[in-house]
Scaffold this active site. Structure first.
Site, PDB file in Angstrom:
ATOM      1  N   ARG A 132       0.768  -1.245   0.127  1.00 39.68           N
ATOM      2  CA  ARG A 132       0.006   0.062   0.135  1.00 39.68           C
ATOM      3  C   ARG A 132       0.843   1.321   0.038  1.00 39.68           C
ATOM      4  NH1 ARG A 132      -0.287   1.786   5.347  1.00 39.68           N
ATOM      5  NH2 ARG A 132       0.161   0.155   6.978  1.00 39.68           N
ATOM      6  N   PHE A 193       3.233  -9.174  10.708  1.00 40.62           N
ATOM      7  CA  PHE A 193       2.863  -9.087   9.649  1.00 40.62           C
ATOM      8  C   PHE A 193       1.225  -8.105   9.718  1.00 40.62           C
ATOM      9  CE2 PHE A 193      -0.511 -10.200   6.211  1.00 40.62           C
ATOM     10  CZ  PHE A 193       0.252  -9.891   5.046  1.00 40.62           C
ATOM     11  N   ILE A 196       2.190  -4.566  10.473  1.00 42.27           N
ATOM     12  CA  ILE A 196       2.589  -3.853   9.436  1.00 42.27           C
ATOM     13  C   ILE A 196       1.479  -3.465   8.475  1.00 42.27           C
ATOM     14  CG2 ILE A 196       4.077  -3.794   7.269  1.00 42.27           C
ATOM     15  CD1 ILE A 196       6.000  -5.678   8.841  1.00 42.27           C
ATOM     16  N   HIS A 197       0.671  -4.503   8.186  1.00 38.63           N
ATOM     17  CA  HIS A 197      -0.645  -4.033   7.415  1.00 38.63           C
ATOM     18  C   HIS A 197      -0.049  -3.673   6.060  1.00 38.63           C
ATOM     19  CE1 HIS A 197      -4.636  -4.522   8.364  1.00 38.63           C
ATOM     20  NE2 HIS A 197      -5.114  -3.465   7.512  1.00 38.63           N
ATOM     21  N   PRO A 198       0.873  -4.658   5.273  1.00 40.41           N
ATOM     22  CA  PRO A 198       1.570  -4.232   4.218  1.00 40.41           C
ATOM     23  C   PRO A 198       0.588  -3.669   2.824  1.00 40.41           C
ATOM     24  CG  PRO A 198       1.633  -6.439   4.345  1.00 40.41           C
ATOM     25  CD  PRO A 198       1.001  -6.023   5.602  1.00 40.41           C
TER      26      PRO A 198
END
Length: 350
Positions: A132, A193, A196-198
């Site tokens: 994102r 993970f 971070i919320h990638p």
């Protein structure tokens, strides 16, 4: 750096890990069940996993509706968001189940799985498979769907590439070093993970698919046959609380891993317990069946349905004798009857 040294190995954590590893060893030693029965267990668990994972994110399709949708995926386009999410998760989880040995944990594969997860959603086409580029805090939701406020700040878009590289590198190095039990390592990876919320969308479902992938890498070969997603759905409030409590501390000097790790291990233990009960129940029931009935049930498992004609060809039995077996299997709940007259057919009971 990820401060995993603050992990506390409590008696409960040890007990849960021992239970899971004991089942892992027993499953491998026994070779599981016969292929036809394993296939049936996996089919049921897959439907449960897909349905539960999408409902955790707000979807509304029941397991029955999910099963109906999955039976007609080929060449179909989906206009409803729920259907798009089901089709995407189905594609990802089947790829994980079938190709996990060829899917090492790399950023490339994580992005590919994210792309596949959102493959049927035109709304998400612009960010499929890409980290994102905008701020995206995680908020709690009220019953009516209104946001109740920010739960925790996710990583800034600028930091995501370096944080994901750090996370993937750390996991692979620690797995090789074997300083931490694989289940604890996987649990930490998942919660970081999610902090971070990638990706813009799809982080939750992707985290559950990746959990399964990493468990398969670690030798927990039973995971496709019992749904972890179903366990999480049925304890969703505890899931959210555990995530919040740990995620709020991840970037501190002493992260509090315990809330999430205890939840994660308890969920895995419940997954194992459900599978163990299913296997024992199936063994008990099938052991009591006459040979002809057993052949009919196994054919229904392999093919999804069975007719009188199928049974005659399969067993060479007399029609009237087979009628009695079908009638008994329906009464016992082993089969469900559909249709009438010459169009009668049977499927496995619940």
């Amino acid at each position: 750096m990820i401060g995993f040294h603050s992990v506390q190995i409590t008696p409960e954590v040890l007990q849960l890990i021992a239970k899971l590893d004991e089942f892992k060893g027993a499953w491998r030693a026994a070779g599981g069940l016969a292929p036809a029965r394993l296939s049936a267990l996996r089919r049921v668990a897959t439907v449960e996993s897909i349905g539960s994972s999408t409902r955790i994110e707000g979807g509304r399709l029941s397991d029955g509706e999910v099963e109906c949708l999955l039976s007609n995926l080929q060449g179909k386009s989906f206009t409803e968001r729920d259907e798009q999410e089901v089709a995407g998760y189905a594609e990802v989880i089947e790829r994980v189940y079938s190709c996990w040995e060829d899917l090492p944990l790399t950023e490339k594969h994580i992005k590919q799985l994210h792309r596949d997860l959102l493959a049927y959603s035109e709304k998400d086409a612009w960010h499929r498979g890409s980290y994102r580029t905008s701020t995206n805090g995680v908020a709690a939701s009220e019953e009516d769907g209104k946001q109740a406020g920010l739960v925790f700040e996710t990583a800034a878009p600028f930091d995501i590439p370096s944080l994901m590289t750090e996370l993937v590198t750390w996991f692979n190095e620690e797995r090789s070093a074997a300083r931490l039990h694989p289940l604890l390592l996987i649990g930490i990876w998942v919660v970081v993970f999610l902090q971070i919320h990638p990706f813009q969308n799809g982080n939750g479902p992707l985290s559950r698919a990746l959990s399964t992938l990493l468990l398969l890498h670690a030798g927990y070969a039973f995971v496709p046959y019992s749904s972890l997603e179903s366990v999480i759905e049925q304890s969703k409030e505890a899931y959210c609380v555990a995530l919040r409590q740990t995620q709020a501390t991840i970037r501190s000097e002493s992260p509090n891993w315990q809330p999430w790790l205890v939840f994660f291990l308890r969920a895995l233990a419940e997954q194992v317990g459900r599978l163990d009960r299913k296997v024992e129940r199936e063994k008990t029931v099938l052991a009591a069946l006459p040979e002809l009935s057993l052949q009919i049930v196994e054919f229904a498992r392999e093919s999804g349905r069975v007719t009188m004609g199928d049974a005659i060809r399969l067993t060479g039995g007399n029609r009237n004798t087979l009628k009695q077996h079908f009638r008994s299997l329906v009464v016992r709940g082993q089969l469900r009857r559909h249709g009438s007259g010459r169009g009668v057919w049977y499927e496995l009971g619940s």
